[in-house]
Design a protein around this motif. Structure first.
Motif, PDB file in Angstrom:
ATOM      1  N   ILE A  75       0.874  -1.167   0.000  1.00  0.00           N
ATOM      2  CA  ILE A  75       0.000   0.000   0.000  1.00  0.00           C
ATOM      3  C   ILE A  75       0.916   1.224   0.000  1.00  0.00           C
ATOM      4  CG2 ILE A  75      -1.763   1.258   1.276  1.00  0.00           C
ATOM      5  CD1 ILE A  75      -2.460  -1.515   2.587  1.00  0.00           C
ATOM      6  N   HIS A  77       2.716   4.560   0.594  1.00  0.00           N
ATOM      7  CA  HIS A  77       2.874   5.438   1.765  1.00  0.00           C
ATOM      8  C   HIS A  77       2.388   4.803   3.070  1.00  0.00           C
ATOM      9  CE1 HIS A  77       3.847   8.439  -1.199  1.00  0.00           C
ATOM     10  NE2 HIS A  77       2.651   8.287  -1.761  1.00  0.00           N
ATOM     11  N   ASN A  78       2.366   3.484   3.136  1.00  0.00           N
ATOM     12  CA  ASN A  78       1.948   2.785   4.344  1.00  0.00           C
ATOM     13  C   ASN A  78       3.168   2.082   4.933  1.00  0.00           C
ATOM     14  OD1 ASN A  78       1.056   0.546   6.043  1.00  0.00           O
ATOM     15  ND2 ASN A  78      -1.001   1.057   5.354  1.00  0.00           N
ATOM     16  N   LEU A  79       3.688   2.620   6.020  1.00  0.00           N
ATOM     17  CA  LEU A  79       4.919   2.117   6.639  1.00  0.00           C
ATOM     18  C   LEU A  79       4.811   0.638   6.990  1.00  0.00           C
ATOM     19  CD1 LEU A  79       7.708   3.057   7.746  1.00  0.00           C
ATOM     20  CD2 LEU A  79       6.568   3.407   9.926  1.00  0.00           C
ATOM     21  N   TRP A  80       3.732   0.232   7.631  1.00  0.00           N
ATOM     22  CA  TRP A  80       3.558  -1.155   8.050  1.00  0.00           C
ATOM     23  C   TRP A  80       3.538  -2.096   6.842  1.00  0.00           C
ATOM     24  CZ3 TRP A  80       4.821  -4.332  11.435  1.00  0.00           C
ATOM     25  CH2 TRP A  80       4.199  -5.562  11.582  1.00  0.00           C
ATOM     26  N   SER A  81       2.941  -1.683   5.749  1.00  0.00           N
ATOM     27  CA  SER A  81       2.896  -2.502   4.540  1.00  0.00           C
ATOM     28  C   SER A  81       4.310  -2.775   4.011  1.00  0.00           C
ATOM     29  CB  SER A  81       2.055  -1.797   3.472  1.00  0.00           C
ATOM     30  OG  SER A  81       1.980  -2.566   2.300  1.00  0.00           O
ATOM     31  N   HIS A  82       5.172  -1.772   4.069  1.00  0.00           N
ATOM     32  CA  HIS A  82       6.540  -1.939   3.585  1.00  0.00           C
ATOM     33  C   HIS A  82       7.393  -2.757   4.557  1.00  0.00           C
ATOM     34  CE1 HIS A  82       5.031   1.352   1.112  1.00  0.00           C
ATOM     35  NE2 HIS A  82       5.788   0.783   0.196  1.00  0.00           N
ATOM     36  N   SER A 131      10.931   2.032  -1.001  1.00  0.00           N
ATOM     37  CA  SER A 131       9.576   2.583  -1.092  1.00  0.00           C
ATOM     38  C   SER A 131       9.609   4.097  -1.086  1.00  0.00           C
ATOM     39  CB  SER A 131       8.712   2.063   0.051  1.00  0.00           C
ATOM     40  OG  SER A 131       9.058   2.665   1.281  1.00  0.00           O
ATOM     41  N   TRP A 135       8.022   6.066  -4.407  1.00  0.00           N
ATOM     42  CA  TRP A 135       6.781   6.836  -4.351  1.00  0.00           C
ATOM     43  C   TRP A 135       7.001   8.336  -4.352  1.00  0.00           C
ATOM     44  CZ3 TRP A 135       2.883   3.930  -5.574  1.00  0.00           C
ATOM     45  CH2 TRP A 135       2.909   2.583  -5.266  1.00  0.00           C
TER      46      TRP A 135
END
Length: 137
Positions: A75, A77-82, A131, A135
């Protein structure tokens, strides 16, 4: 991702990898490393140069991986996703290799744990850095 962003991503991932490896294996777990002296080759300026080259190569390859594959499964700009992407990459690409190395190479147990921690942190950092440069507009 522009060529400049790709280069900056590769360089930053390489630098992060060098710093993480130095801190975890070279500082925190160095005493455990010295308990298995017959395992290690002598260090030289050449070995450090190769190590730096490999860290930047890892950065370039991980950035390429992120562009082609990883960016499609996170996702934006989603830190947890990265972070989850980094953890999955660690599990898929390093975890088993590190355990296999521990079986066949005369590592001290504490040093093997340090290698696992450093590898995990390096890959998670690579996912976060790639990331960021992917982005950015």
């Amino acid at each position: 991702m522009t060529a400049v962003h790709f280069t900056l991503s590769a360089a930053c991932i390489g630098l992060a990898n060098i710093l993480i490896e130095w801190f975890i294996t070279g500082f925190l777990f160095h005493k455990a490393q010295s308990l298995t002296p017959d395992t290690w080759k002598k260090e030289s300026s050449g070995s450090y140069l190769y190590s730096i080259f490999l860290a930047v190569l890892f950065g370039a390859l991980f950035t390429l991986f992120y562009i082609k594959i990883g960016s499609k499964y996170v996702i934006a700009h989603n830190l947890w996703s990265h972070i989850k992407l980094g953890l999955m990459c660690f599990a898929a690409f390093s975890f088993v290799t590190e355990i296999n190395n521990f079986i066949y190479i005369n590592y001290h147990r504490k040093f093997a744990i340090g290698k696992m921690i450093a590898s995990c942190l390096s890959i998670v950092a690579a996912a976060l850095i790639a990331s960021h440069y992917y982005w950015v507009k």
